[in-house]
Design a protein around this motif. Structure first.
Motif, PDB file in Angstrom:
ATOM      1  N   ARG A 296       0.830  -1.195   0.000  1.00 25.67           N
ATOM      2  CA  ARG A 296       0.000   0.000   0.000  1.00 25.67           C
ATOM      3  C   ARG A 296       0.865   1.245   0.000  1.00 25.67           C
ATOM      4  N   LEU A 297       0.424   2.240  -0.747  1.00 31.98           N
ATOM      5  CA  LEU A 297       1.129   3.507  -0.817  1.00 31.98           C
ATOM      6  C   LEU A 297       0.099   4.638  -0.735  1.00 31.98           C
ATOM      7  N   ALA A 298       0.260   5.499   0.250  1.00 37.42           N
ATOM      8  CA  ALA A 298      -0.646   6.639   0.412  1.00 37.42           C
ATOM      9  C   ALA A 298      -0.236   7.756  -0.545  1.00 37.42           C
ATOM     10  N   THR A 299      -1.169   8.229  -1.353  1.00 40.36           N
ATOM     11  CA  THR A 299      -0.928   9.314  -2.295  1.00 40.36           C
ATOM     12  C   THR A 299      -1.972  10.404  -2.085  1.00 40.36           C
ATOM     13  N   ALA A 300      -1.781  11.505  -2.794  1.00 40.89           N
ATOM     14  CA  ALA A 300      -2.735  12.610  -2.688  1.00 40.89           C
ATOM     15  C   ALA A 300      -4.104  12.216  -3.231  1.00 40.89           C
ATOM     16  N   ASP A 301      -4.144  11.247  -4.156  1.00 36.19           N
ATOM     17  CA  ASP A 301      -5.412  10.796  -4.737  1.00 36.19           C
ATOM     18  C   ASP A 301      -6.024   9.619  -3.997  1.00 36.19           C
ATOM     19  N   GLY A 302      -5.437   9.245  -2.879  1.00 38.89           N
ATOM     20  CA  GLY A 302      -5.948   8.103  -2.125  1.00 38.89           C
ATOM     21  C   GLY A 302      -4.928   6.984  -2.054  1.00 38.89           C
ATOM     22  N   GLU A 303      -5.311   5.898  -1.445  1.00 40.75           N
ATOM     23  CA  GLU A 303      -4.409   4.772  -1.264  1.00 40.75           C
ATOM     24  C   GLU A 303      -4.287   3.964  -2.554  1.00 40.75           C
TER      25      GLU A 303
END
Length: 616
Positions: free
Chosen positions: A342-349
């Motif tokens: 999993r990688l958290a990004t500005a557009d969601g996970e």
């Protein structure tokens, strides 16, 4: 003029400003020093003389008192000693008259001193012993007048010292303000002049920078126009020469290769998934736009330190797959979606699945690793939806299926009435099918619990021998129906493991059930247990048709069934067994060749006994 000379010339205004400030500071310091010397010269010496005259005057008075008291020799010696000292200090005062009124006060002191001196000498030298009346009536008034005149001189000079000190303080404060103004003005003028000269000096560098930027952007027609004979002008000529060579280079075959490389980079940038190209030492060589956007990594940080910008989980995954490739194990191919991180990004996970392949040099040596992080977010969501649907359907099937089984069982056992042979045959077949369906439902429910993380292990130490024997006892009836013999090969007291017995029996159930189901009549299934390489190793050996190598990894995935195998299973048994073994901290696998049977094995950590208490 050389560049060095121009740079030195640009610093001249600052040097001049420093010289002006230094001269002003020196002048002000000298002026303040003169004020201090004037105070010492004009007043301090007079104050010192006045104090000494007072002291000598009091000692002479003490000598007169000694004479009146009968000690004429002692009194005369003390008076004569300080008479000379008073005279010396009075002459110093007479030569250091600097303040208004000080001359009159000094002349008054001289008169009173002469009168006092005459009276003192008469007192000390008269034939008759001096009396108290001689001292108090004649000498003491002269003493007090002389002392008062001395104190007047002291007051005049002390007041002058205070006044001059205050004037010096005010002068110092004015000089401070003046000096600060000079410093500010000098620094400002120096900085303006120096900045102007430096800007004119660096203007050619701006031209060089703009030209270099245009050349770097691909405009090889751009040229730097800088006149002069200094180093900057020479550098501009070298830059223009380089641009000429680059222009020729672009037209050559190597230029075409570079264009092909740029096209390849553009193709990589067009990929929606992050792509990283790493050197063998882990330094970042190339990356695409998606990697910059999702992973927040850039080559600007330096190839060796670029990966430090990654999220810790992403960095660990990238390093793991890179090590797999660098150690010569070939391309890294994930075993399933569960390897996605999993990688958290500005557009969601996001869920990223790692893949890696080696980059080879001409000689065949590995010189790098290409890591592709496939975005499987939608696939994971679809998989979660599918799992939720399967779990819901399986749960809803369970209750009516149990009722159906019970009804068929009652009918087959003729509890509700007699059956014909044909009816009994059909009901027995239906009951067997219901049993298979019940097994599939249980597998689906176990799958849903595993994927939801609701499987809790209740560990306890168990002997290898007891685990193997219990698994054989459970499947003895099924094996007898299939005419397959079961055999255990485990030495007594082989060791123990910390396991959840119920969950581990489910692993044995899946492996033994498959072995019995795929073994021909008269065959034997062997279950072994032993200690190997510091772990407990269990093996289930059958004499079935075997498994082709291309399917030996896939059979442990969800819903996978070997092509051509008989129906009756949902393809979840081995997947559940793998998850339970891994939850125990072990590993599972298979060794098989088509036509020679299969050996399914799994390992478990050994039981660690508690440490013995140390003797006090």
């Amino acid at each position: 003029m050389k560049l060095r000379s121009k740079l030195l010339l640009a610093q001249v205004p600052l040097v001049l400003a420093l010289l002006v400030v230094g001269f002003a500071g020196s002048t002000i310091t000298t002026s303040l020093g003169r004020d201090a010397q004037r105070i010492l010269k004009d007043n301090y010496r007079s104050v010192l003389a006045g104090e000494r005259m007072k002291e000598s005057l009091e000692r002479m008075d003490s000598g007169a008192v000694f004479s009146v008291a009968g000690e004429r020799a002692r009194g005369r010696a003390q008076a004569e000693e300080h008479l000379l000292k008073f005279e010396e200090e009075l002459k110093v005062q007479e030569g250091n008259i600097t303040e208004p009124g000080e001359r009159d006060a000094t002349e008054t002191l001289r008169r009173h001193w002469q009168a006092y001196r005459a009276g003192l000498e008469h007192l000390l030298t008269q034939g008759e012993p001096p009396t108290r009346d001689d001292y108090f009536t004649r000498l003491l008034p002269a003493f007090e007048r002389t002392k008062a005149a001395t104190e007047v001189i002291l007051a005049i000079n002390q007041d002058a010292m205070v006044r001059k000190s205050e004037e010096a303080g005010r002068t110092a404060r004015r000089f401070d303000s003046l000096l600060l103004s000079i410093i500010a003005a000098g620094c400002l003028l120096g900085l303006v002049a120096s900045s102007t000269l430096t800007s004119r000096l660096l203007r050619p560098l701006g031209v060089l920078g703009q030209t270099a930027r245009r050349i770097g952007e691909g405009d090889l027609v751009a040229r730097a126009v800088v006149t002069g004979k200094d180093e900057i002008a020479q550098l501009s000529r070298e830059l223009n020469t380089m641009a000429d060579h680059l222009q020729q280079y672009r037209k050559s075959t190597l230029g075409e290769l570079l264009e092909a490389q740029q096209a390849s980079q553009a193709a990589i940038d067009s990929l929606p998934d992050p792509v990283l190209v790493l050197a063998t030492d882990g330094a970042l060589l190339h990356l695409n736009v998606a990697a910059e956007a999702l992973l927040k990594v850039s080559l600007d940080a330096g190839g060796a330190n670029a990966l430090a910008q990654l999220d810790p989980v992403a960095r660990e995954v990238v390093e793991r797959v890179r090590q797999h490739v660098v150690k010569g194990k070939g391309s890294y191919v994930p075993k399933g979606l569960e390897e996605a991180f999993r990688l958290a990004t500005a557009d969601g996970e996001r869920h990223l699945l790692p893949r890696a392949s080696p980059v080879y040099a001409e000689g065949g040596a590995i010189v790098g690793t290409t890591v592709v992080l496939q975005d499987v977010t939608r696939l994971r969501r679809f998989d979660e939806l599918k799992n939720d649907l399967v779990a819901t359907v399986a749960h809803e099937f369970r209750t009516p299926l149990t009722s159906l089984q019970m009804a068929i069982h009652l009918c087959a056992e003729q509890v509700v009435g007699p059956l014909t042979d044909k009816q009994a045959e059909l009901l027995f077949a239906a009951r067997e099918d219901c049993g298979r369906l019940q097994g599939m439902v249980e597998e689906l429910l176990d799958l849903s619990r595993i994927q939801a993380g609701r499987v809790e292990l209740h560990r306890e130490p168990m002997e290898l021998e007891s685990l193997v024997k219990k698994s054989l006892e459970t499947h003895a009836g099924v094996a007898a129906q299939r005419q397959v013999s079961l055999r255990a090969e485990v030495l007594p007291d082989s060791g123990s493991v910390d396991v959840d017995p119920e969950r581990l029996q489910l692993v044995f159930a899946n492996l033994l059930g498959n072995a019995i189901r795929h073994s021909p009549e008269g065959a034997a299934v062997v279950v072994r247990g032993a200690i190997a390489d510091g772990a407990a190793r269990f093996e289930v050996v059958d004499e079935g048709p075997g498994i082709a190598k291309e399917y030996q990894q896939a059979i442990f995935e969800k819903f996978f069934r070997v092509p051509g195998s008989p129906t009756g299973s949902a393809g979840l048994g081995l997947f559940i067994a793998k998850e339970l073994v891994q939850a125990h901290g072990g590993a599972i696998g298979v060794t098989s060749e088509p036509g020679t049977g299969s050996t399914f094995w799994f390992t478990l950590p050994l039981h660690a006994p508690p440490p013995r208490p140390t003797a006090p």
